[in-house]
Design a protein around this motif. Structure first.
Motif, short mmCIF file in Angstrom:
data_model
loop_
_atom_site.label_atom_id
_atom_site.label_comp_id
_atom_site.label_asym_id
_atom_site.label_seq_id
_atom_site.Cartn_x
_atom_site.Cartn_y
_atom_site.Cartn_z
N HIS A 1 0.85 -1.06 0.16
CA HIS A 1 0.10 0.06 0.11
C HIS A 1 0.91 1.22 0.04
N ALA A 2 1.97 1.22 0.71
CA ALA A 2 2.91 2.43 0.94
C ALA A 2 3.47 2.67 -0.49
N ILE A 3 3.96 1.65 -1.22
CA ILE A 3 4.40 1.58 -2.51
C ILE A 3 3.30 2.05 -3.50
N ALA A 4 2.18 1.66 -3.37
CA ALA A 4 1.21 2.07 -4.49
C ALA A 4 0.89 3.50 -4.46
N GLN A 5 0.87 3.85 -3.12
CA GLN A 5 0.50 5.36 -2.68
C GLN A 5 1.64 6.33 -3.05
N SER A 6 2.90 5.78 -3.21
CA SER A 6 4.23 6.78 -3.21
C SER A 6 4.40 7.24 -1.67
N TYR A 7 4.01 6.58 -0.60
CA TYR A 7 4.32 7.36 0.62
C TYR A 7 5.65 7.43 0.92
N GLU A 8 6.13 8.38 1.69
CA GLU A 8 7.83 8.54 2.00
C GLU A 8 7.76 9.02 3.45
N GLY A 9 8.77 8.85 4.05
CA GLY A 9 8.78 9.20 5.45
C GLY A 9 8.48 7.96 6.34
N ASN A 10 7.92 8.54 7.30
CA ASN A 10 7.48 7.68 8.53
C ASN A 10 6.37 6.63 7.81
N PHE A 11 5.54 6.95 6.99
CA PHE A 11 4.46 6.19 6.49
C PHE A 11 4.93 5.41 5.19
N GLY A 12 6.23 5.48 4.76
CA GLY A 12 6.62 5.00 3.71
C GLY A 12 7.20 3.56 3.85
N CYS A 13 7.92 2.97 2.72
CA CYS A 13 8.07 1.90 2.85
C CYS A 13 9.26 1.40 3.65
N GLU A 14 9.39 0.31 4.53
CA GLU A 14 10.28 0.04 5.42
C GLU A 14 11.29 -1.09 4.71
N TYR A 15 10.84 -1.88 3.77
CA TYR A 15 11.42 -3.08 3.53
C TYR A 15 12.06 -3.14 2.15
N VAL A 16 11.86 -1.95 1.15
CA VAL A 16 12.43 -1.71 -0.13
C VAL A 16 12.95 -0.66 -0.26
N GLU A 17 14.19 -0.50 -0.57
CA GLU A 17 15.00 0.56 -0.70
C GLU A 17 14.89 1.35 -2.03
N ASN A 18 14.79 0.63 -3.15
CA ASN A 18 15.09 1.18 -4.40
C ASN A 18 14.11 0.36 -5.48
N GLY B 1 1.86 3.32 -9.59
CA GLY B 1 0.71 3.93 -9.36
C GLY B 1 -0.52 3.12 -9.93
N GLU B 2 -0.13 2.19 -10.83
CA GLU B 2 -1.13 1.11 -11.34
C GLU B 2 -1.46 0.14 -10.28
N LEU B 3 -0.80 0.07 -9.13
CA LEU B 3 -1.25 -0.90 -8.13
C LEU B 3 -2.23 -0.33 -6.95
N SER B 4 -3.22 -1.15 -6.78
CA SER B 4 -4.11 -0.73 -5.89
C SER B 4 -4.22 -2.03 -4.62
N VAL B 5 -4.14 -1.79 -3.22
CA VAL B 5 -4.36 -2.79 -2.49
C VAL B 5 -5.91 -2.96 -2.04
N THR B 6 -6.32 -4.01 -2.26
CA THR B 6 -7.69 -4.16 -1.93
C THR B 6 -7.96 -4.40 -0.53
N CYS B 7 -7.19 -5.31 0.01
CA CYS B 7 -7.10 -5.54 1.34
C CYS B 7 -6.04 -6.27 1.99
N SER B 8 -5.77 -6.12 3.17
CA SER B 8 -4.73 -6.92 3.82
C SER B 8 -5.08 -7.48 5.11
N LEU B 9 -5.13 -8.81 5.29
CA LEU B 9 -5.87 -9.21 6.48
C LEU B 9 -4.95 -10.33 7.22
N PHE B 10 -5.04 -9.84 8.41
CA PHE B 10 -4.11 -10.72 9.48
C PHE B 10 -5.21 -11.81 9.75
N ILE B 11 -4.80 -13.10 9.69
CA ILE B 11 -5.61 -14.24 9.84
C ILE B 11 -4.52 -15.43 10.66
#
Length: 186
Positions: A20-37, A47-57
């Motif tokens: 979701h952070a990648i799809a939204q281009s979030y940076e800083g504290n709300f940005g991606c923690e695991y992917v650097e580049n 920008g063509e990616l959308s996260v429909t849901c993320s479930l903890f099961i």
């Protein structure tokens, strides 16, 4: 638009949050923690990616009631309802979870994760591919070793993101070259 959904256990919904952070281009504290580049993976337009849901099961009850899986494999043990399988069982159940969230959300890419005793398993499913992999870290949920469990989770998140980003960038040959990865074309 490519829609993605996750049904996660040992990765605690963090794969979905990262995507979701990648799809939204979030940076800083709300940005991606695991992917650097992101450019390391290719030139996909995130920008063509959308996260429909993320479930903890984590529980077998949630697999049945939320993911609508009628007869999931019986866990080797339950810890407060949390499903615990061996590594082979984790591979099977991660596929079931990914397919269930794909069916429920009508997404293009689904991710399922679960880990009990062993390296755990991650499945990434599309209409064309079923990709299943394990982490590089052994842990045993019944031993309650939070450091080992954390390391397995972190490795699982990183590996799931790597596979998903390579898949989005159509780098199937690179995925095939990775260790502990099984790919089935549908």
């Amino acid at each position: 638009m490519i829609k993605i959904a996750t049904a996660e256990c040992f990765t605690h919904g963090k794969i979905g949050r990262e995507l979701h952070a990648i799809a939204q281009s979030y940076e800083g504290n709300f940005g991606c923690e695991y992917v650097e580049n992101l450019q390391d993976y290719g030139d996909f337009d995130y920008g063509e990616l959308s996260v429909t849901c993320s479930l903890f099961i984590p529980t077998i009850e949630a697999v049945v009631k939320i993911l609508n899986v009628e007869n999931p494999p019986k866990p080797d043990m339950l810890i407060k309802g949390i499903k615990v399988y061996d590594e082979a069982g984790d591979k099977k159940v991660s596929k079931i979870m990914a397919q269930a969230v794909k069916d429920l959300s009508d997404c293009d890419i689904a991710v399922g994760t679960t880990a009990g005793v062993g390296r755990g398993a991650i499945s990434v499913i599309t209409d064309k591919y079923e990709i299943t992999l394990t982490t590089d870290v052994y842990a045993d949920l019944s031993e309650n070793d939070s450091e080992a469990l954390f390391k397995r989770s972190e490795n699982g998140i990183a590996k799931a993101l790597e596979i998903t980003l390579l898949l989005l960038n159509r780098r199937i040959d690179k995925i095939r070259s990775l260790e502990n990865v099984e790919i089935t074309e549908k």
